[in-house]
Enzyme design. Structure first.
Site, PDB file in Angstrom:
ATOM      1  N   ARG A  48       0.739  -1.379  -0.497  1.00 35.06           N
ATOM      2  CA  ARG A  48      -0.525  -0.016  -0.022  1.00 35.06           C
ATOM      3  C   ARG A  48       0.582   1.211  -0.014  1.00 35.06           C
ATOM      4  O   ARG A  48       0.478   2.087  -0.692  1.00 35.06           O
ATOM      5  CB  ARG A  48      -0.313   0.192   1.316  1.00 35.06           C
ATOM      6  CG  ARG A  48      -2.382  -0.838   0.936  1.00 35.06           C
ATOM      7  CD  ARG A  48      -3.051  -1.096   2.393  1.00 35.06           C
ATOM      8  NE  ARG A  48      -3.864  -1.349   2.420  1.00 35.06           N
ATOM      9  CZ  ARG A  48      -5.086  -2.257   3.063  1.00 35.06           C
ATOM     10  NH1 ARG A  48      -5.681  -0.971   3.749  1.00 35.06           N
ATOM     11  NH2 ARG A  48      -5.736  -3.328   2.932  1.00 35.06           N
ATOM     12  N   ASP A  91      -3.597  -0.645  -3.520  1.00 39.23           N
ATOM     13  CA  ASP A  91      -4.659  -1.688  -2.625  1.00 39.23           C
ATOM     14  C   ASP A  91      -4.580  -2.964  -2.824  1.00 39.23           C
ATOM     15  O   ASP A  91      -5.846  -2.375  -4.147  1.00 39.23           O
ATOM     16  CB  ASP A  91      -5.168  -0.934  -1.511  1.00 39.23           C
ATOM     17  CG  ASP A  91      -6.316  -1.675  -0.907  1.00 39.23           C
ATOM     18  OD1 ASP A  91      -6.162  -3.086  -0.805  1.00 39.23           O
ATOM     19  OD2 ASP A  91      -7.195  -1.239  -0.448  1.00 39.23           O
ATOM     20  N   LYS A 145       1.424 -19.884   4.179  1.00 40.01           N
ATOM     21  CA  LYS A 145       1.229 -20.453   5.389  1.00 40.01           C
ATOM     22  C   LYS A 145       0.666 -19.855   6.212  1.00 40.01           C
ATOM     23  O   LYS A 145       1.705 -18.096   6.086  1.00 40.01           O
ATOM     24  CB  LYS A 145       1.225 -22.027   6.468  1.00 40.01           C
ATOM     25  CG  LYS A 145       2.763 -21.744   6.998  1.00 40.01           C
ATOM     26  CD  LYS A 145       3.504 -22.507   7.591  1.00 40.01           C
ATOM     27  CE  LYS A 145       3.161 -21.852   9.595  1.00 40.01           C
ATOM     28  NZ  LYS A 145       3.846 -21.128   9.956  1.00 40.01           N
ATOM     29  N   HIS A 175       7.763 -23.804   3.393  1.00 45.39           N
ATOM     30  CA  HIS A 175       8.659 -23.563   2.837  1.00 45.39           C
ATOM     31  C   HIS A 175       9.888 -25.509   3.165  1.00 45.39           C
ATOM     32  O   HIS A 175      11.393 -24.879   2.986  1.00 45.39           O
ATOM     33  CB  HIS A 175       9.098 -22.703   3.254  1.00 45.39           C
ATOM     34  CG  HIS A 175       9.690 -21.977   4.316  1.00 45.39           C
ATOM     35  ND1 HIS A 175       8.643 -21.910   6.118  1.00 45.39           N
ATOM     36  CD2 HIS A 175      11.108 -22.513   5.906  1.00 45.39           C
ATOM     37  CE1 HIS A 175       9.371 -21.774   7.028  1.00 45.39           C
ATOM     38  NE2 HIS A 175      11.118 -22.460   6.380  1.00 45.39           N
ATOM     39  N   LYS A 179      13.494 -27.321   1.729  1.00 40.28           N
ATOM     40  CA  LYS A 179      14.868 -27.144   2.147  1.00 40.28           C
ATOM     41  C   LYS A 179      15.430 -28.928   1.509  1.00 40.28           C
ATOM     42  O   LYS A 179      14.712 -30.198   1.014  1.00 40.28           O
ATOM     43  CB  LYS A 179      15.306 -27.396   3.715  1.00 40.28           C
ATOM     44  CG  LYS A 179      14.131 -26.404   4.238  1.00 40.28           C
ATOM     45  CD  LYS A 179      14.182 -26.331   5.956  1.00 40.28           C
ATOM     46  CE  LYS A 179      13.347 -25.781   7.097  1.00 40.28           C
ATOM     47  NZ  LYS A 179      14.684 -24.836   6.827  1.00 40.28           N
ATOM     48  N   GLU A 213      13.780 -25.133  17.939  1.00 34.47           N
ATOM     49  CA  GLU A 213      14.384 -23.892  17.986  1.00 34.47           C
ATOM     50  C   GLU A 213      14.313 -23.081  19.025  1.00 34.47           C
ATOM     51  O   GLU A 213      14.394 -23.350  20.254  1.00 34.47           O
ATOM     52  CB  GLU A 213      13.075 -22.824  17.258  1.00 34.47           C
ATOM     53  CG  GLU A 213      12.810 -23.485  16.098  1.00 34.47           C
ATOM     54  CD  GLU A 213      11.211 -22.222  14.986  1.00 34.47           C
ATOM     55  OE1 GLU A 213      11.990 -21.878  14.408  1.00 34.47           O
ATOM     56  OE2 GLU A 213      10.375 -22.038  16.295  1.00 34.47           O
ATOM     57  N   ASP A 232       1.398 -23.312  14.236  1.00 37.85           N
ATOM     58  CA  ASP A 232       1.796 -22.195  13.491  1.00 37.85           C
ATOM     59  C   ASP A 232       3.085 -23.778  12.566  1.00 37.85           C
ATOM     60  O   ASP A 232       3.548 -23.412  11.446  1.00 37.85           O
ATOM     61  CB  ASP A 232       2.742 -21.539  14.319  1.00 37.85           C
ATOM     62  CG  ASP A 232       4.118 -21.316  13.773  1.00 37.85           C
ATOM     63  OD1 ASP A 232       4.054 -20.528  12.605  1.00 37.85           O
ATOM     64  OD2 ASP A 232       5.107 -20.702  14.323  1.00 37.85           O
ATOM     65  N   HIS A 237       4.418 -27.701   9.243  1.00 37.20           N
ATOM     66  CA  HIS A 237       5.830 -27.941   8.701  1.00 37.20           C
ATOM     67  C   HIS A 237       6.528 -29.475   9.596  1.00 37.20           C
ATOM     68  O   HIS A 237       6.949 -30.936   8.944  1.00 37.20           O
ATOM     69  CB  HIS A 237       7.165 -27.688   8.863  1.00 37.20           C
ATOM     70  CG  HIS A 237       6.698 -26.243   9.247  1.00 37.20           C
ATOM     71  ND1 HIS A 237       6.508 -25.687   7.176  1.00 37.20           N
ATOM     72  CD2 HIS A 237       7.129 -24.930   9.114  1.00 37.20           C
ATOM     73  CE1 HIS A 237       6.663 -24.260   7.528  1.00 37.20           C
ATOM     74  NE2 HIS A 237       7.215 -23.832   8.288  1.00 37.20           N
ATOM     75  N   LYS A 335       9.548 -23.335  21.310  1.00 35.12           N
ATOM     76  CA  LYS A 335      10.331 -22.007  21.080  1.00 35.12           C
ATOM     77  C   LYS A 335      11.231 -22.139  22.670  1.00 35.12           C
ATOM     78  O   LYS A 335      10.567 -22.729  23.394  1.00 35.12           O
ATOM     79  CB  LYS A 335       9.744 -20.843  20.985  1.00 35.12           C
ATOM     80  CG  LYS A 335       8.756 -20.474  20.004  1.00 35.12           C
ATOM     81  CD  LYS A 335       9.060 -20.773  18.381  1.00 35.12           C
ATOM     82  CE  LYS A 335       8.348 -19.460  17.386  1.00 35.12           C
ATOM     83  NZ  LYS A 335       8.764 -19.665  16.231  1.00 35.12           N
TER      84      LYS A 335
HETATM   85  C1  BG6 Z   1       7.531 -20.586  10.257  1.00 34.59           C
HETATM   86  C2  BG6 Z   1       6.925 -20.310  11.794  1.00 34.59           C
HETATM   87  O1  BG6 Z   1       6.721 -21.278   9.165  1.00 34.59           O
HETATM   88  O2  BG6 Z   1       9.073 -21.804  10.204  1.00 34.59           O
HETATM   89  C3  BG6 Z   1       7.883 -20.134  12.554  1.00 34.59           C
HETATM   90  O3  BG6 Z   1       6.053 -19.651  11.120  1.00 34.59           O
HETATM   91  C4  BG6 Z   1       9.040 -20.645  12.160  1.00 34.59           C
HETATM   92  O4  BG6 Z   1       7.172 -20.064  14.202  1.00 34.59           O
HETATM   93  C5  BG6 Z   1       9.327 -21.218  11.181  1.00 34.59           C
HETATM   94  O5  BG6 Z   1       9.784 -20.039  13.770  1.00 34.59           O
HETATM   95  C6  BG6 Z   1      10.593 -21.879  11.451  1.00 34.59           C
HETATM   96  O6  BG6 Z   1      11.606 -22.188   9.790  1.00 34.59           O
HETATM   97  P1  BG6 Z   1      12.955 -22.824   9.797  1.00 34.59           P
HETATM   98  O7  BG6 Z   1      13.390 -22.979   8.046  1.00 34.59           O
HETATM   99  O8  BG6 Z   1      14.071 -21.571  10.858  1.00 34.59           O
HETATM  100  O9  BG6 Z   1      12.994 -23.553  10.185  1.00 34.59           O
END
Ligand code: BG6
Length: 489
Positions: A48, A91, A145, A175, A179, A213, A232, A237, A335
């Site tokens: 925007r 927009d 996502k 994603h 990898k 993480e 999440d 994943h 986390k």
């Molecule tokens: C994202 C999540 O999809 O993946 C995050 O929303 C997470 O919370 C991240 O930290 C982890 O991705 P990667 O590639 O760093 O393992």
């Protein structure tokens, strides 16, 4: 797939946002550097905000430079890349905004619309694109996502997008599938004869999947507090990793061959019910502690108020089919754990009968295949070996790894650790959706996740505290120890 033209334009919606800056522009730059972007390929960012062309290009240069790090930006490549860039302040949820974009794209192009936006506006953006007559037969749309927060909302978003784009033009990104080591899982399983005959409940005892993480949620809490670790990380994943480990061999690498097999796994997941949720799942939330040698705040103080969102989940997942009956999959993610580690461990059963006795018998450890995805990309097969030297009687045995370190095995240009998005963007350009998530896959995953979330709610299961820098609440250890197994920490 083959009869579709290569895309020649990518439009990044949310072009000034975090994902675009940290991942998408750098990925496009590296693709360009390696010669994967055709001469006329254009990159149009939109958001925007009004932004002068120079300011926009400077912003992208900084983002790409930060990612390139000490190797710096090759001046020739950067000049070529910068010429591809343009910015449109608009927009995109309105037909007028979409028309501005259409004018910027021009006629006769084959564009990708990459929605790096809040999923809550996917439907409106698609409507605006349709109103501006921008959804042609060769256009592709990429969705980030989370698609929905549960099955119902996910169906709604998918239906809104489907009103404008056919399923084969929709690329839902996870994603993790981009990898390198995740794809290597396919190579390991299906390009070797060695493992497949053993890949079942006759030989495998259990599987562990860990995505740990060290980072906390920090200022992402407005999003995170609504989702939590289950939605999440597990819904996407972790279930994707589980599917790749558990699926039957697909006939080939065509998108639907692979995705059909993944869907079958998702359909075989044993639902979690209120009756067993306390034994098969653990929720946790980090409190203040020490992580990475530094004191870290608790989740609630980052959030600024009490919250019952989980930042840690551990699960025992059973797959009710012939191959996996009786083989539990233990999943955990969180986390503020002690280290960054994404790992899949396949634990084999002990030998059926030991011919060794005495000390050697006690030395015996069952084989294990450990696939490390992050931070290092390694594969280790733990095998029993005779310990060198003489023993008073018989021999001593020792478990030793047969290791494949990708960093050591490869050098040169292919050794650079690629951003997962590079592979995925290239696939969208080439119209290959094998590494993207099909609608029924997302929805089956939500259906199972909803079962867990409902069981938590119905049984009033609040997250248990764990100190930042620890491996989650004590219940996570009990969860796996209940079946006489232990996490590999
Ligand atoms: C994202 C999540 O999809 O993946 C995050 O929303 C997470 O919370 C991240 O930290 C982890 O991705 P990667 O590639 O760093 O393992």
């Amino acid at each position: 797939m083959a009869d579709q033209p290569l895309a020649d334009t990518i439009v990044l919606f949310g072009g000034t946002g975090d994902l675009a800056q940290k991942m998408l522009f750098p990925s496009l730059f590296f693709l360009d550097a390696d010669g994967f972007l055709a001469d006329g390929f254009r990159i149009i960012a939109t958001a925007r905000a009004e932004l002068e062309a120079d300011a926009f290009v400077a912003q992208v240069k900084e983002a790409v430079g930060a990612r390139a790090g000490s190797s710096g930006l090759d001046a020739k490549v950067w000049d070529r890349f910068a010429k591809r860039l343009s910015y449109v302040g608009a927009d995109a949820t309105t037909p007028d905004g979409a028309k501005e974009l259409r004018a910027a794209i021009g006629e006769g192009r084959t564009p990708i619309y990459y929605l790096a936006l809040s999923p809550s506006i996917y439907g409106r953006v698609c409507k605006a694109l349709a109103a501006a007559d921008m959804a042609g037969p060769n256009t592709r749309i990429v969705l980030e996502k989370p698609i929905g927060r549960d099955l119902e909302s996910s169906k709604l978003t998918n239906a809104e997008v489907a009103e404008v784009f056919p399923e084969e033009s929709i690329f839902r990104i996870d994603h993790y599938l981009g990898k390198e080591t995740v794809q290597n899982l396919l190579a390991l399983r299906f390009a070797n004869t060695l493992f497949e005959p053993l890949w079942n409940n006759l030989t495998i005892d259990h599987v562990q999947i860990t995505v740990a993480e060290t980072e906390g949620v920090g200022d992402r809490w407005p999003y995170y507090d609504e989702y939590g670790a289950l939605r999440d990380m597990v819904q996407n994943h972790m279930l994707q990793l589980l599917c790749l480990v558990a699926m039957e061999p697909p006939a080939d690498m065509e998108p639907d061959s692979v995705r059909n097999e993944k869907v079958k796994v998702l359909r075989s997941l044993r639902p979690v019910t209120r009756a067993d949720v306390q034994t098969v799942s653990v929720r946790g939330q980090y409190t203040a502690g020490v992580a990475g040698g530094q004191s870290a705040a608790g989740y609630e103080s980052e959030r600024g108020q009490a919250s019952d969102t989980e930042t840690f989940v551990a699960l025992r997942v059973d797959i009710d089919n012939w191959r996996w009956a009786g083989v539990p999959f233990f999943l955990r993610t969180g986390k503020r754990l002690p280290e960054r580690r994404t790992q899949i461990a396949i634990q084999f059963k002990p030998v059926p009968h030991s011919i060794f006795d005495g000390a050697a018998k006690a030395d015996m450890v069952a084989n294990r295949l450990v696939i490390d995805l992050q931070p290092d990309e390694d594969i280790e097969l733990l095998l029993m070996n005779k310990a060198p030297g003489l023993a008073q009687r018989g021999m001593r045995l020792q478990s030793l790894p047969l290791s494949l370190s990708l960093a050591k095995a490869y050098s040169g240009p292919n050794a650079r650790r690629r951003i997962a998005y590079e592979r995925l963007i290239l696939d969208v350009i080439q119209n290959n959706s094998t590494l993207f998530v099909r609608r029924d896959e997302v929805e089956r995953a939500w259906e199972w996740i909803d079962g867990v979330a409902d069981a938590w709610r119905e049984s009033g299961m609040a997250p248990k505290p764990y100190a930042a820098g620890s491996w989650g609440p004590a219940g996570a250890f009990a969860l796996i120890e209940r079946s006489d197994r232990a996490w590999y920490d």
